[in-house]
Design an enzyme around this catalytic site. Structure first.
Site, PDB file in Angstrom:
ATOM      1  N   VAL A  58      13.020  30.038 -42.786  1.00  0.00           N
ATOM      2  CA  VAL A  58      13.283  31.439 -43.207  1.00  0.00           C
ATOM      3  C   VAL A  58      12.250  31.777 -43.966  1.00  0.00           C
ATOM      4  CG1 VAL A  58      14.807  32.721 -44.521  1.00  0.00           C
ATOM      5  CG2 VAL A  58      15.722  31.040 -42.962  1.00  0.00           C
ATOM      6  N   VAL A  85      11.318  26.735 -45.789  1.00  0.00           N
ATOM      7  CA  VAL A  85      10.703  28.003 -46.559  1.00  0.00           C
ATOM      8  C   VAL A  85       9.413  28.322 -45.787  1.00  0.00           C
ATOM      9  CG1 VAL A  85      10.235  29.259 -48.437  1.00  0.00           C
ATOM     10  CG2 VAL A  85      11.995  27.476 -48.641  1.00  0.00           C
ATOM     11  N   LYS A  86       9.677  29.285 -44.994  1.00  0.00           N
ATOM     12  CA  LYS A  86       8.282  29.845 -44.305  1.00  0.00           C
ATOM     13  C   LYS A  86       7.559  30.371 -45.372  1.00  0.00           C
ATOM     14  CE  LYS A  86       8.438  31.414 -40.028  1.00  0.00           C
ATOM     15  NZ  LYS A  86       8.821  32.264 -38.978  1.00  0.00           N
ATOM     16  N   ILE A  87       6.305  30.172 -45.699  1.00  0.00           N
ATOM     17  CA  ILE A  87       5.398  30.888 -46.269  1.00  0.00           C
ATOM     18  C   ILE A  87       4.099  31.397 -45.723  1.00  0.00           C
ATOM     19  CG2 ILE A  87       4.023  30.801 -48.462  1.00  0.00           C
ATOM     20  CD1 ILE A  87       6.128  28.845 -49.474  1.00  0.00           C
TER      21      ILE A  87
END
Ligand code: G3P
Length: 225
Positions: A58, A85-87
């Site tokens: 996400v 966590v997509k950064i």
């Protein structure tokens, strides 16, 4: 190679998980925007659908590291086990990755168009790096080749990070990377369906069935003899 779904359509994801070996799902803000629900309602539904044993990636929205860090903590807390966590792999993103990875959050470096973005994400603590194959192709470069270079960087430096290749538009792109041994590919439903969408395959299976029925009777199966 693990196969993930790059979509947020609940019915489609349920159908694909029923048919295929699906290891998880990915979303981004543009995917979420296609499906009307407010983002958190949809993300929670998707998390429930995938189940906590599957990976779910996400993406953060903020453009600055502090914002990304706050979002990352919140995403992991709300969506729980096996959430990544997509950064985005921009300078502020690397800064956020360094902090979040030290805190034990699992990170996917995304929006990758160049191998050195992946390198910086890995050194900043990302577990996954997500290069965008078709978008790279559309810039006039070779998306599959970029992913292979990233895999070589991982192998030749002894990194533990893995590739989660994204932005596929056809089976050939997926096939080449599967043969190269990348860890994961995330695909839209139509690309996954097209792995086996061939008139020749269907005709072969139907011929076997009609030959069987010649001796066993119409509509019969092996279980009914
Ligand atoms: O989820 C990120 C990536 O898969 C983007 O794909 O289809 O928008 O190029 P696409």
């Amino acid at each position: 190679m693990r196969l993930l779904i790059d979509d947020a359509n609940i019915e489609e994801i349920r159908r694909l998980m029923d048919l295929y070996p699906i290891s998880g799902g990915t979303t981004n803000p543009s995917i979420l925007a296609k499906y009307g629900d407010d983002p958190w309602t949809l993300l929670k539904k998707l998390r429930t659908l995938y189940g906590e044993e599957r990976d779910f990636h996400v993406q953060t929205i903020a453009m600055d590291a502090d914002g990304m860090i706050g979002e990352g903590r919140h995403i992991a807390e709300v969506l729980g086990k096996n959430t990544f966590v997509k950064i985005p792999c921009i300078p502020e993103g690397f800064k956020a990755m360094k902090t979040l990875s030290k805190e034990g959050y699992r990170i996917t470096g995304t929006c990758i168009y160049t191998p050195l973005q992946a390198y910086l994400a890995i050194e900043s603590g990302a577990q996954y790096v997500a290069p965008y194959v078709d978008r790279i192709d559309n810039m006039g470069y070779d998306g599959v080749e970029v992913v292979k270079i990233i895999q070589d960087i991982i192998d030749n430096n002894g990194y533990e990070a893995k590739v989660l290749a994204a932005s596929f538009k056809n089976s050939q792109q997926v096939l080449e990377l599967c043969a190269y041994g990348i860890d994961s590919a995330t695909c839209v439903p139509s690309v996954i369906d097209n792995f086996t969408n061939s008139a020749a395959i269907l005709a072969a299976v139907e011929k076997f069935r009609s030959d069987f029925e010649k001796t066993a009777g119409q509509g019969k199966t092996m279980a009914e003899l």
